[in-house]
Design a protein around this motif. Structure first.
Motif, PDB file in Angstrom:
ATOM      1  N   GLU A  48      -0.535  -4.565   9.741  1.00  0.00           N
ATOM      2  CA  GLU A  48       0.808  -5.072   9.424  1.00  0.00           C
ATOM      3  C   GLU A  48       0.734  -6.230   8.436  1.00  0.00           C
ATOM      4  OE1 GLU A  48       4.604  -7.104  11.698  1.00  0.00           O
ATOM      5  OE2 GLU A  48       3.240  -5.840  12.867  1.00  0.00           O
ATOM      6  N   ASP A  49      -0.229  -7.113   8.631  1.00  0.00           N
ATOM      7  CA  ASP A  49      -0.399  -8.248   7.727  1.00  0.00           C
ATOM      8  C   ASP A  49      -0.767  -7.763   6.327  1.00  0.00           C
ATOM      9  OD1 ASP A  49      -0.572 -11.068   7.094  1.00  0.00           O
ATOM     10  OD2 ASP A  49      -2.748 -10.834   7.133  1.00  0.00           O
ATOM     11  N   PHE A  50      -1.653  -6.778   6.239  1.00  0.00           N
ATOM     12  CA  PHE A  50      -2.027  -6.229   4.934  1.00  0.00           C
ATOM     13  C   PHE A  50      -0.790  -5.668   4.227  1.00  0.00           C
ATOM     14  CE2 PHE A  50      -3.675  -2.799   2.172  1.00  0.00           C
ATOM     15  CZ  PHE A  50      -4.520  -3.549   1.364  1.00  0.00           C
ATOM     16  N   GLU A  51       0.019  -4.908   4.950  1.00  0.00           N
ATOM     17  CA  GLU A  51       1.230  -4.341   4.362  1.00  0.00           C
ATOM     18  C   GLU A  51       2.193  -5.442   3.924  1.00  0.00           C
ATOM     19  OE1 GLU A  51       4.749  -1.085   5.234  1.00  0.00           O
ATOM     20  OE2 GLU A  51       3.085  -1.261   6.642  1.00  0.00           O
ATOM     21  N   ASP A  52       2.378  -6.448   4.756  1.00  0.00           N
ATOM     22  CA  ASP A  52       3.260  -7.563   4.396  1.00  0.00           C
ATOM     23  C   ASP A  52       2.784  -8.251   3.121  1.00  0.00           C
ATOM     24  OD1 ASP A  52       4.875  -7.060   6.588  1.00  0.00           O
ATOM     25  OD2 ASP A  52       3.991  -8.672   7.812  1.00  0.00           O
ATOM     26  N   ARG A  53       1.485  -8.395   2.991  1.00  0.00           N
ATOM     27  CA  ARG A  53       0.930  -9.023   1.793  1.00  0.00           C
ATOM     28  C   ARG A  53       1.225  -8.162   0.558  1.00  0.00           C
ATOM     29  NH1 ARG A  53      -2.980 -13.073   2.812  1.00  0.00           N
ATOM     30  NH2 ARG A  53      -3.291 -13.419   5.039  1.00  0.00           N
ATOM     31  N   LEU A  54       1.026  -6.860   0.665  1.00  0.00           N
ATOM     32  CA  LEU A  54       1.293  -5.979  -0.481  1.00  0.00           C
ATOM     33  C   LEU A  54       2.768  -5.986  -0.867  1.00  0.00           C
ATOM     34  CD1 LEU A  54      -0.909  -2.837   0.235  1.00  0.00           C
ATOM     35  CD2 LEU A  54      -1.275  -4.593  -1.507  1.00  0.00           C
ATOM     36  N   LYS A  55       3.632  -6.155   0.103  1.00  0.00           N
ATOM     37  CA  LYS A  55       5.072  -6.166  -0.175  1.00  0.00           C
ATOM     38  C   LYS A  55       5.505  -7.403  -0.952  1.00  0.00           C
ATOM     39  CE  LYS A  55       6.609  -3.094   3.478  1.00  0.00           C
ATOM     40  NZ  LYS A  55       7.347  -2.961   4.744  1.00  0.00           N
ATOM     41  N   ARG A  56       4.629  -8.388  -1.080  1.00  0.00           N
ATOM     42  CA  ARG A  56       4.919  -9.579  -1.886  1.00  0.00           C
ATOM     43  C   ARG A  56       4.893  -9.256  -3.382  1.00  0.00           C
ATOM     44  NH1 ARG A  56       0.600 -13.548   1.154  1.00  0.00           N
ATOM     45  NH2 ARG A  56       1.600 -13.463   3.197  1.00  0.00           N
ATOM     46  N   LEU A  57       4.246  -8.159  -3.733  1.00  0.00           N
ATOM     47  CA  LEU A  57       4.085  -7.806  -5.142  1.00  0.00           C
ATOM     48  C   LEU A  57       5.328  -7.121  -5.685  1.00  0.00           C
ATOM     49  CD1 LEU A  57       0.434  -6.424  -5.074  1.00  0.00           C
ATOM     50  CD2 LEU A  57       1.213  -8.766  -5.559  1.00  0.00           C
ATOM     51  N   ASP A  58       5.679  -7.459  -6.929  1.00  0.00           N
ATOM     52  CA  ASP A  58       6.798  -6.778  -7.566  1.00  0.00           C
ATOM     53  C   ASP A  58       6.302  -5.492  -8.228  1.00  0.00           C
ATOM     54  OD1 ASP A  58       5.689  -7.457 -10.123  1.00  0.00           O
ATOM     55  OD2 ASP A  58       6.929  -9.252 -10.248  1.00  0.00           O
ATOM     56  N   ILE A  59       7.207  -4.757  -8.784  1.00  0.00           N
ATOM     57  CA  ILE A  59       6.871  -3.464  -9.389  1.00  0.00           C
ATOM     58  C   ILE A  59       5.864  -3.617 -10.528  1.00  0.00           C
ATOM     59  CG2 ILE A  59       8.875  -3.474 -10.944  1.00  0.00           C
ATOM     60  CD1 ILE A  59       7.376  -0.368  -9.228  1.00  0.00           C
ATOM     61  N   PHE A  60       5.942  -4.712 -11.274  1.00  0.00           N
ATOM     62  CA  PHE A  60       5.022  -4.922 -12.390  1.00  0.00           C
ATOM     63  C   PHE A  60       3.601  -5.150 -11.888  1.00  0.00           C
ATOM     64  CE2 PHE A  60       9.236  -6.318 -13.765  1.00  0.00           C
ATOM     65  CZ  PHE A  60       9.448  -5.398 -14.789  1.00  0.00           C
ATOM     66  N   ASP A  61       3.471  -5.919 -10.809  1.00  0.00           N
ATOM     67  CA  ASP A  61       2.151  -6.137 -10.199  1.00  0.00           C
ATOM     68  C   ASP A  61       1.597  -4.829  -9.639  1.00  0.00           C
ATOM     69  OD1 ASP A  61       2.250  -8.891 -10.735  1.00  0.00           O
ATOM     70  OD2 ASP A  61       3.098  -9.360  -8.770  1.00  0.00           O
ATOM     71  N   LEU A  62       2.454  -4.051  -8.987  1.00  0.00           N
ATOM     72  CA  LEU A  62       2.001  -2.779  -8.424  1.00  0.00           C
ATOM     73  C   LEU A  62       1.575  -1.805  -9.525  1.00  0.00           C
ATOM     74  CD1 LEU A  62       4.573  -2.296  -5.545  1.00  0.00           C
ATOM     75  CD2 LEU A  62       2.121  -2.719  -5.314  1.00  0.00           C
ATOM     76  N   ARG A  63       2.333  -1.741 -10.593  1.00  0.00           N
ATOM     77  CA  ARG A  63       1.940  -0.867 -11.715  1.00  0.00           C
ATOM     78  C   ARG A  63       0.610  -1.313 -12.306  1.00  0.00           C
ATOM     79  NH1 ARG A  63       7.809  -0.372 -14.453  1.00  0.00           N
ATOM     80  NH2 ARG A  63       8.592   1.318 -13.153  1.00  0.00           N
ATOM     81  N   TYR A  64       0.455  -2.617 -12.483  1.00  0.00           N
ATOM     82  CA  TYR A  64      -0.805  -3.146 -13.005  1.00  0.00           C
ATOM     83  C   TYR A  64      -1.960  -2.751 -12.075  1.00  0.00           C
ATOM     84  CZ  TYR A  64      -4.544  -6.381 -14.150  1.00  0.00           C
ATOM     85  OH  TYR A  64      -5.775  -6.908 -14.471  1.00  0.00           O
ATOM     86  N   LEU A  65      -1.785  -2.957 -10.772  1.00  0.00           N
ATOM     87  CA  LEU A  65      -2.834  -2.588  -9.823  1.00  0.00           C
ATOM     88  C   LEU A  65      -3.162  -1.108  -9.910  1.00  0.00           C
ATOM     89  CD1 LEU A  65      -2.286  -4.475  -6.450  1.00  0.00           C
ATOM     90  CD2 LEU A  65      -4.243  -4.593  -7.983  1.00  0.00           C
ATOM     91  N   SER A  66      -2.145  -0.263 -10.024  1.00  0.00           N
ATOM     92  CA  SER A  66      -2.416   1.176 -10.127  1.00  0.00           C
ATOM     93  C   SER A  66      -3.209   1.479 -11.396  1.00  0.00           C
ATOM     94  CB  SER A  66      -1.122   1.991 -10.072  1.00  0.00           C
ATOM     95  OG  SER A  66      -0.340   1.832 -11.230  1.00  0.00           O
ATOM     96  N   GLU A  67      -2.899   0.801 -12.481  1.00  0.00           N
ATOM     97  CA  GLU A  67      -3.622   1.028 -13.743  1.00  0.00           C
ATOM     98  C   GLU A  67      -5.092   0.640 -13.626  1.00  0.00           C
ATOM     99  OE1 GLU A  67      -1.375  -1.153 -16.656  1.00  0.00           O
ATOM    100  OE2 GLU A  67       0.372   0.158 -16.415  1.00  0.00           O
ATOM    101  N   VAL A  68      -5.366  -0.534 -13.036  1.00  0.00           N
ATOM    102  CA  VAL A  68      -6.772  -0.958 -12.938  1.00  0.00           C
ATOM    103  C   VAL A  68      -7.542  -0.155 -11.890  1.00  0.00           C
ATOM    104  CG1 VAL A  68      -6.463  -3.239 -13.980  1.00  0.00           C
ATOM    105  CG2 VAL A  68      -6.244  -2.994 -11.501  1.00  0.00           C
TER     106      VAL A  68
END
Length: 115
Positions: A48-68
């Motif tokens: 749950e904590d891991f998921e909560d942490r990931l939810k802090r990221l906006d769409i731009f951060d998530l797209r960047y993470l997917s790219e790398v």
């Protein structure tokens, strides 16, 4: 693939783990070479904590993470399997079904912890 975290990577790491004082692994003394494995293994208290942490990221951060992740510079090999499932789901929900599927495929092809 070993890499030095960029300013963008460190910015994302600080969003995910604000308690992270620096980018050095306390266990090995080496600099972190990825964002998600340390968050999964050193900072997250549970799923749950891991998921909560990931939810802090906006769409731009998530797209960047997917790219790398997809270009091979961000390792997923050492994240906990349950955390990988959370990551895939969040990519599917917040970025796209396609990105979630590609990241899952990349994770499954890598198969295991690579330092």
């Amino acid at each position: 693939m070993a890499r030095t975290l960029s300013d963008r990577d460190i910015e994302i790491m600080k969003k995910l783990a604000p308690e992270c004082a620096d980018t050095t692994c306390s266990g090995s003394g080496l600099y972190f070479q990825s964002i998600l494995p340390p968050v999964s293994n050193h900072f997250s208290l549970d799923d749950e904590d891991f998921e909560d942490r990931l939810k802090r990221l906006d769409i731009f951060d998530l797209r960047y993470l997917s790219e790398v992740i997809l270009d091979g510079s961000e390792s997923l090999g050492c994240i906990q399997p349950e955390h990988a499932e959370i990551l895939f789901r969040l990519f599917r929900e917040r970025v796209s079904e396609d990105v979630g599927a590609k990241v899952r495929e990349h994770y499954e092809e890598a198969g295991g912890c690579h330092h």
